[in-house]
Design a protein around this motif. Structure first.
Motif, PDB file in Angstrom:
ATOM      1  N   THR A   1      -9.197  -1.460   2.603  1.00  0.00           N
ATOM      2  CA  THR A   1     -10.065  -2.183   3.733  1.00  0.00           C
ATOM      3  C   THR A   1     -10.072  -0.851   4.800  1.00  0.00           C
ATOM      4  OG1 THR A   1      -8.055  -2.548   5.130  1.00  0.00           O
ATOM      5  CG2 THR A   1      -9.228  -4.298   3.647  1.00  0.00           C
TER       6      THR A   1
ATOM      7  N   ARG B   1      -9.775   0.555   8.967  1.00  0.00           N
ATOM      8  CA  ARG B   1      -8.775   0.530   9.921  1.00  0.00           C
ATOM      9  C   ARG B   1      -7.363   0.503   9.274  1.00  0.00           C
ATOM     10  NH1 ARG B   1     -11.065  -5.099  12.581  1.00  0.00           N
ATOM     11  NH2 ARG B   1     -13.029  -4.145  13.239  1.00  0.00           N
ATOM     12  N   ARG B   2      -6.975   1.661   8.611  1.00  0.00           N
ATOM     13  CA  ARG B   2      -5.690   1.640   7.793  1.00  0.00           C
ATOM     14  C   ARG B   2      -4.616   1.639   8.610  1.00  0.00           C
ATOM     15  NH1 ARG B   2      -5.688   3.407   2.477  1.00  0.00           N
ATOM     16  NH2 ARG B   2      -3.597   4.378   2.752  1.00  0.00           N
TER      17      ARG B   2
ATOM     18  N   GLU C   1      -4.016  -0.207  11.338  1.00  0.00           N
ATOM     19  CA  GLU C   1      -3.919  -1.595  11.958  1.00  0.00           C
ATOM     20  C   GLU C   1      -3.146  -2.611  11.189  1.00  0.00           C
ATOM     21  OE1 GLU C   1      -7.604  -2.914  13.743  1.00  0.00           O
ATOM     22  OE2 GLU C   1      -8.291  -0.762  14.586  1.00  0.00           O
ATOM     23  N   ARG C   2      -2.325  -3.330  11.869  1.00  0.00           N
ATOM     24  CA  ARG C   2      -2.110  -4.356  11.012  1.00  0.00           C
ATOM     25  C   ARG C   2      -3.041  -5.621  10.744  1.00  0.00           C
ATOM     26  NH1 ARG C   2       2.410  -3.784  14.819  1.00  0.00           N
ATOM     27  NH2 ARG C   2       1.128  -5.595  15.998  1.00  0.00           N
TER      28      ARG C   2
ATOM     29  N   THR D   1       0.150  -4.605   1.020  1.00  0.00           N
ATOM     30  CA  THR D   1      -0.529  -5.546   1.725  1.00  0.00           C
ATOM     31  C   THR D   1      -1.502  -6.363   1.168  1.00  0.00           C
ATOM     32  OG1 THR D   1      -0.326  -4.015   3.596  1.00  0.00           O
ATOM     33  CG2 THR D   1      -1.872  -5.824   4.039  1.00  0.00           C
TER      34      THR D   1
ATOM     35  N   PHE E   1      -6.704  -6.836   2.942  1.00  0.00           N
ATOM     36  CA  PHE E   1      -6.480  -6.026   3.762  1.00  0.00           C
ATOM     37  C   PHE E   1      -5.595  -4.862   3.068  1.00  0.00           C
ATOM     38  CE2 PHE E   1      -6.351  -9.893   5.836  1.00  0.00           C
ATOM     39  CZ  PHE E   1      -7.237  -9.818   6.698  1.00  0.00           C
TER      40      PHE E   1
ATOM     41  N   ARG F   1      -3.532  -1.249   4.680  1.00  0.00           N
ATOM     42  CA  ARG F   1      -3.080  -1.414   5.978  1.00  0.00           C
ATOM     43  C   ARG F   1      -1.486  -1.834   6.003  1.00  0.00           C
ATOM     44  NH1 ARG F   1      -8.122  -5.033   8.589  1.00  0.00           N
ATOM     45  NH2 ARG F   1      -6.594  -4.944  10.770  1.00  0.00           N
TER      46      ARG F   1
END
Length: 279
Positions: free
Chosen positions: A2, A4-5, A7-8, A226, A230, A233
Motif C-alpha cells: 500500500t 503511506r508506508r 502510516e499505521r 502487516t 495494508f 505499513r
C-alpha cells in the motif's frame, strides 16, 4: 503493497469477542516505557485485541519483555534467543534465560527454532540452541514457541528426536497443507500472522482453511507482516483484528465464533488463567 508506508493502518471496528495477539514485539513497535506500552494496548483494546504475548529475540529483549509484562495486566512475555542470534550462546546467557523463564508472567519459551533463510548463525549453533530451549520448555513447564524459516523438515526432526514439550506453537506458521497436517498430527498449535492474508499465499491460506479449530491461533508478529490490504505499513497488535476477520472469511465461519475459539485456545496454550490467578 500500500501507499503511506510510514502510516499505521486505521484501527478497525472492534471484534465482537476479544482475542489475544499470540505473538508480537512491543519493543520493536517502539514501546520502551510503561506509558508507551499502555498506548499500544489501548489501541489494541479499541479493536477487540485485549491481551498480547510480547516476544524476545535476544537477551536485552528478553529482559525488557519480562519487565514489560509487569507494567500492564494485558501483557505477557516469551523469552529465548532467536536462532539467528545463536552464533554465540554462553553459559551466562543460558543461566539468565532460565531465571527469566521462571517468572510468572513469562508464559512461553520463544522464539526459538531454526532459520535457514539468513546466515547470521551456522546451523550447528542453531541446532544446539534449539535443543537447549526445548529442554528449558520442559523444565519450566512453559509453552515452546517455534520460529521456523525454510527449515520445516529439520524443525520436526529435532522435535521428534528431543521429544516435544507438552505444548508447542508454530509462530507465524509458513508451511503448506502437508506440513500443517504433520504438525497437527503431533499435537502442535499453528499461529497465523498477517502473511496468511496475502493474496499470493495460496498454500498458506489452504493450510489455514484446513487446520482444526482447536489448533489455531492468530498473531501479528508486529511490527512485521502487516495484513492485507495494508502490507508494507507499520503493524501493531490491533491489526490481529484484520487477520482474524480474513481467516473467518477463508474458513466460512462467523467472526464471533472464531474469535471465541482463538481466545480459548490462547488461554489454554499459554495458561493465561493460571497466571492471572497467581498474581
Amino acid at each position: 503493497m500500500t501507499k503511506r508506508r510510514g502510516e499505521r493502518p486505521p484501527v478497525p471496528e472492534a471484534l465482537p469477542v476479544p482475542v489475544v495477539d499470540a505473538h508480537t514485539h512491543l519493543d520493536a513497535c517502539g514501546a520502551q516505557t510503561p506509558e508507551q506500552v499502555r498506548e499500544i494496548l489501548d489501541r489494541a483494546n479499541a479493536a477487540g485485541v485485549d491481551r498480547v504475548i510480547t516476544v524476545a529475540d535476544d537477551l536485552a529483549s528478553a529482559r525488557w519483555a519480562a519487565q514489560a509484562a509487569t507494567w500492564d495486566e494485558r501483557v505477557f512475555a516469551a523469552v529465548a534467543l532467536h536462532p539467528t542470534r545463536t552464533s554465540t550462546f554462553t553459559d551466562a546467557d543460558r543461566a539468565e534465560l532460565t531465571a527469566l523463564a521462571a517468572r510468572p508472567r513469562v508464559v512461553a519459551i520463544g522464539e526459538t527454532g531454526l532459520d535457514y533463510y539468513w546466515d547470521y548463525s551456522p546451523p550447528a549453533a542453531q541446532h544446539d540452541a534449539f535443543r537447549w530451549h526445548i529442554e528449558l520448555s520442559k523444565l519450566s513447564g512453559k509453552t515452546l514457541m517455534i520460529h521456523d524459516r525454510d527449515a520445516h523438515d529439520d524443525v520436526l526432526k529435532v522435535l521428534d528426536e528431543e521429544g516435544a514439550p507438552s505444548t508447542v506453537v508454530f509462530h507465524c506458521f509458513s508451511g503448506d497443507l502437508d506440513f500443517a497436517r504433520a504438525c497437527v498430527e503431533r499435537g502442535f498449535v499453528l499461529s497465523f500472522a498477517g502473511a496468511v492474508t496475502f493474496r499470493n499465499a495460496g498454500a498458506l491460506r489452504e493450510a489455514a482453511a484446513w487446520v482444526p479449530a482447536d489448533h489455531l491461533l492468530v498473531e501479528t508478529d508486529a511490527p512485521f507482516l502487516t495484513p492485507h490490504p495494508f502490507r508494507g505499513r507499520p503493524n501493531e497488535p490491533y491489526c490481529a483484528n484484520y487477520t482474524l476477520r480474513d481467516i473467518a472469511t477463508l474458513r466460512d465461519v462467523d467472526v464471533a465464533d472464531l474469535a471465541s475459539t482463538v481466545t480459548r485456545n490462547a488461554e489454554r496454550v499459554f495458561n493465561l488463567g493460571d497466571v492471572v490467578q497467581s498474581q
